[in-house]
Design an enzyme around this catalytic site. Structure first.
Site, PDB file in Angstrom:
ATOM      1  N   SER A 181      34.429  39.436  36.414  1.00 40.71           N
ATOM      2  CA  SER A 181      34.645  40.731  37.072  1.00 40.71           C
ATOM      3  C   SER A 181      33.658  41.771  36.569  1.00 40.71           C
ATOM      4  O   SER A 181      33.107  42.551  37.358  1.00 40.71           O
ATOM      5  CB  SER A 181      36.081  41.202  36.840  1.00 40.71           C
ATOM      6  OG  SER A 181      36.969  40.299  37.439  1.00 40.71           O
ATOM      7  N   SER A 232      39.306  30.310  40.027  1.00 38.93           N
ATOM      8  CA  SER A 232      39.186  29.154  40.938  1.00 38.93           C
ATOM      9  C   SER A 232      38.931  27.849  40.175  1.00 38.93           C
ATOM     10  O   SER A 232      37.845  27.284  40.247  1.00 38.93           O
ATOM     11  CB  SER A 232      38.108  29.395  42.000  1.00 38.93           C
ATOM     12  OG  SER A 232      36.917  29.879  41.449  1.00 38.93           O
TER      13      SER A 232
END
Lengths: 266, 641
Positions: B473, B540
């Site tokens: 992020s 993921s």
């Protein structure tokens, strides 16, 4: 669309597939009626252009009128003509006296193989038809040949829905047969409709004419009075004599033609 | 004894028109049921054999000390005479009073199915030969099924070798009942069932004295009653582009009209781009008359009024009647490959002139053509039939086979070989991914090329994957800021942010994680299609989930592994989550109580350890600028310079 329109459209489709899918292609020109029709179709398919070389394998035994016709038409139609021959075999005196099948193999098959190899062609377009002979009846439109140019007629690729075999291993090549679905009669009706020039030998003189053209020593004429395209069409509608009946090399043994073709003959 | 009298009687007023195309008939059936004999007989009865052919073959048989067989007429090849079986399709002509025919003799041996398909696929009608003595056999059913699959609806069944069962009506009715029951069960109504003795010629050209109880037509009579195939001019226009020629000043778009009609002035829509242009001319050569319209079956060349980009594989159609376009295809496949078709395998799919790379995503059922039972399976063996779902790397323009056979069928290529064929059932309604039926993707009128030229860069998905705390992020947000300042169309999709909205209903189980990634993947690709660079920031952890996102549009997907080690992530632990996970307060925590599957071949691996955030961002930006910027040449071309 009538039947000739349908045949013409299908042949044009095949020629365009070959031109699009293969890197280096050439068209075989035997000077006979079928390959003249094929050249005509190529000019239609590509709007007046023949965008690949036209190959003639000269056996030096061809009937002289054929060579005159070749040179005249090549000039008139501005064809990218390449003439090849098996120089070695010719120098060694190869001829039908060495055996007809042997002669065909050396001068035509080997001559062609050398020509294909020296130019690196991956596809060669040939004007064979299914109705000519039992062996040709089994051909595919896109027909693979192995590295020695041999035809494996026992294990041919599937071919349907006009999806042709256009992928092949390096070193192998394809024979493309745009006229496979045509009959001898179709060819002559198309010649009449399109007014395609032909060698005079096809037209009867003194009660004989050539029905199929090849080398002088092995090609015989047939009894006929058909001296125009229209008369030939009329004759073919009734005849029961096979087209290659004048071709001596087919009759050397019962499977002579099959052996010729498996070895790379057209 | 028999001649063409029946055919003559049936159509006395019809003389054979010169310009009728021959009707294509395929003869199929189990090995040794007498296909070649039947064909040899038909040729003899219609006077179609060259003079001396039968005498010649009889002579050959004498020489070899074997009895003459009518089948030898067809079996011209040495290999066939020796083995006594037809090994390849042969095409032979004959004519009746009604019309000319081309007969395709297709082999019965199972291993030669590819040859049978090659012959039958172009046929307009079929004769299925069944041995009266042996009755319906495996290949009788398989061939019957394939005829149906290939779209053949005119089928005559010849119950052959009636002479071996003394022309027994009872036996005929038994065999007839058996084959009719089978054909009916696959939706085929055989047009005629005929008792035949090919060897003696009974019921080939004329009704035989031996079967007074049979009132139907002879084989030739049945053939003469079939309807010739009609060109597909009544269907919607489908003009697949075969090539684009620039031999001279003209730019000619060449191809064959597969269905429908086109005329000068028509506006064509090219799938899949959705680009449109009007037909300026239909080009001709030589003595052909200039034409202003053309129809199905014609090979033509056209020029357009606008120089739009068109290439081989595009399909031109008319507005409001465009083909379906989707990544998924569900099809009934017949498999001819040496090895099996498998889930996960990739093939080249050739549909009209287009070629697509497809992956088998699902085998819905494998169909046993013997008893029509359905089997589950992950493989389809050679010569078997199955319902298969394919996913293309790019959208595939197509029709369903029932709507338009020409655009509703395809072949599969593996390596150098055609290994199968398929007919398209429908646009799939894969229950997990798509419950919406009858969905057709509508082509955009602003295409990706136009968008990228306006933006100065391509759109695409930059998929950051890595452990919690790896820095995804942080890097994503800084990269977004810097690209935005340079004028790029860019956005970030971040894990925690989407879970408050789009994926608010999902938890952290494996299934929910997969669904979370699927949704984000779809959304990311929508942004990418709109021309944006989308940087996503999700752990993921599962490779299959990421591969599914890649498959939505592989060309636009860039996987970036933020490859910070577990030790380093745990040391950083910016949100205190590792501590909680180790204490057992969080279940399913990636790296602790749930697996992380690192990408095997990411487009980029970012090593963050020993580097500052700015350095990692710079690494990522270098990759993005290299991959997404337009070259000077592309920009110049785009603006028409």
């Amino acid at each position: 669309m009538n039947d000739l329109d349908a045949l013409e459209s299908q042949s044009i489709y095949i020629l365009r597939e070959a031109f699009n899918r293969l890197d280096k292609i050439a068209m075989l020109w035997s000077i006979g009626k079928d390959s003249n029709v094929m050249l005509w179709l190529a000019r239609k398919a590509f709007f007046g252009h023949v965008p690949f070389p036209v190959l003639h394998v000269d056996t030096k035994h061809k009937i002289p009128e054929m060579i005159e016709f070749r040179d005249r038409v090549a000039k008139e139609w501005n064809l990218p003509l390449i003439v090849g021959e098996n120089t070695e075999a010719l120098a060694a005196g190869m001829g039908p006296h060495n055996g007809r099948v042997e002669c065909c193999t050396a001068l035509k098959t080997e001559g062609l193989k050398a020509l294909l190899a020296s130019h690196g062609f991956t596809g060669v377009i040939a004007g064979i038809r299914r109705d000519e002979e039992g062996t040709r009846a089994k051909e595919r439109v896109f027909s693979p040949r192995n590295q020695s140019a041999e035809w494996d007629f026992k294990d041919q690729p599937p071919e349907f829905w006009d999806q042709f075999k256009t992928d092949f291993a390096p070193g192998t090549h394809l024979r493309i047969h745009p006229l496979l679905a045509w009959s001898e009669l179709d060819v002559w009706r198309y010649i009449e409709r399109e007014n395609i020039p032909m060698v005079d030998l096809y037209f009867a003189k003194n009660g004989r004419r050539y029905r199929s053209l090849g080398c002088a020593p092995c090609t015989g004429s047939v009894a006929s009075t058909a001296s125009t395209v229209a008369e030939i069409i009329e004759e073919l509608e009734t005849t029961k004599i096979s087209e290659r009946s004048g071709r001596a090399q087919d009759k050397e043994s019962e499977d002579a033609f099959e052996r010729l073709r498996a070895g790379g003959y057209m | 004894m028999s001649n063409t009298a029946t055919a003559l009687k049936m159509s006395p007023e019809v003389s054979v028109p010169h310009n009728a195309s021959p009707m294509k008939i395929v003869v199929v059936g189990h090995v040794d049921h007498g296909k070649s004999t039947l064909v040899g007989r038909i040729l003899n009865e219609t006077d179609a054999l060259p003079e001396g052919k039968v005498e010649y073959l009889k002579e050959v048989c004498d020489k070899r000390g074997m009895p003459f067989e009518w089948a030898f007429v067809m079996d011209a090849l040495q290999a066939e005479r020796d083995q006594g079986i037809t090994i390849d399709t042969a095409q032979i002509r004959f004519r009746t009073e009604a019309r000319p025919y081309v007969i395709i003799d297709a082999p019965g041996h199972k291993e030669f199915l590819k040859n049978m398909v090659s012959g039958a696929a172009s046929a307009e009608a079929a004769v299925l030969v069944i041995d009266a003595h042996e009755g319906v056999q495996e290949q009788s059913r398989r061939h019957g099924y394939l005829l149906h699959l290939l779209g053949l609806r005119q089928i005559a069944v010849a119950v052959n070798k009636m002479d071996l069962v003394d022309f027994s009506e009872t036996r005929f009715e038994e065999v007839k009942a058996e084959i009719v029951a089978y054909l009916n069960s696959i939706g085929v109504e055989p047009t005629y069932v005929i008792p035949v003795a090919a060897r003696s010629g009974a019921n080939i050209a004329a009704n035989a004295a031996e079967t007074p109880w049979y009132k139907g037509p002879s084989v030739l009579g049945a053939l003469d009653r079939f309807e010739p195939a009609k060109p597909a001019t009544d269907l919607a226009l489908r003009f697949p582009v075969q090539d684009v020629y620039k031999f001279d000043e003209r730019r000619i778009i060449a191809g064959r009209i597969e269905s429908g009609r086109l005329k000068v002035g028509d506006t064509l829509v090219f799938s899949p781009s959705g680009k449109m242009a009007k037909i300026a001319t239909i080009e001709t050569w030589g003595n052909s008359l200039a034409s202003v319209s053309a129809g199905a079956g014609q090979s033509v060349g056209i020029t357009l009024d606008e120089q739009i980009f068109v290439e081989r594989g595009n399909v031109a159609s008319l507005e409001h009647h465009v083909p379906h376009q989707s990544h998924d295809l569900k099809a009934r496949v017949f498999w001819l490959g040496r090895g099996p078709l498998k889930v996960g395998s990739r093939y080249k799919l050739k549909l009209a002139t287009a070629e697509h790379v497809v992956e088998v995503t699902k085998i819905e059922r494998v169909i046993d053509v013997e008893d029509l039972a359905n089997h589950q399976g992950t493989e389809v063996a050679r010569n078997a039939v199955a319902e298969v779902v394919f996913r293309g790397k790019s959208p595939i323009a197509h029709d369903s086979f029932v709507d338009n056979p020409r655009l509703g069928r395809f072949v599969l290529v593996e390596g150098y070989d055609i290994v199968g064929g398929g007919v398209i059932a429908e646009t799939p309604t894969d229950e997990a991914r798509n419950r919406s039926t009858h969905v057709t993707e509508v082509p955009h009128k602003v295409d990706a090329e136009t968008r990228s030229i306006a933006n100065g860069h391509r759109g695409g998905v930059v998929w950051l994957t890595g452990l919690s705390g790896a820095g995804k992020s942080t890097i994503a947000m800084e990269a977004e800021r810097q690209l935005f300042l340079k004028g790029w169309q860019v956005t970030v999709l971040d894990g925690d942010n989407v879970r408050t909205g789009l994926c608010g209903d999902l938890g952290f189980s494996d299934a929910d994680r997969a669904e979370n990634i699927r949704r984000v993947g779809e959304v990311a690709h929508l942004f990418a299609e709109a021309g944006m660079v989308v940087v996503t920031s999700f752990i993921s952890p599962f490779r299959t989930d990421r591969e599914k996102v890649r498959a939505i549009n592989p060309d636009a997907f860039h996987e970036v592994h933020v490859a910070t080690s577990l030790d380093e992530c745990e040391r950083r632990d910016p949100k205190g989550l590792y501590k909680k996970a180790r204490a057992g307060e969080i279940s399913y925590f990636t790296g602790v109580s749930s697996a992380y599957e690192a990408p095997a071949l990411p487009e980029l691996a970012l090593v963050t350890e020993g580097k500052s955030v700015d350095e990692s961002v710079a690494d990522l930006l270098r990759y993005i600028e290299n991959s997404f910027s337009l070259s000077a040449r592309e920009q110049a071309n785009g603006w028409g310079l």
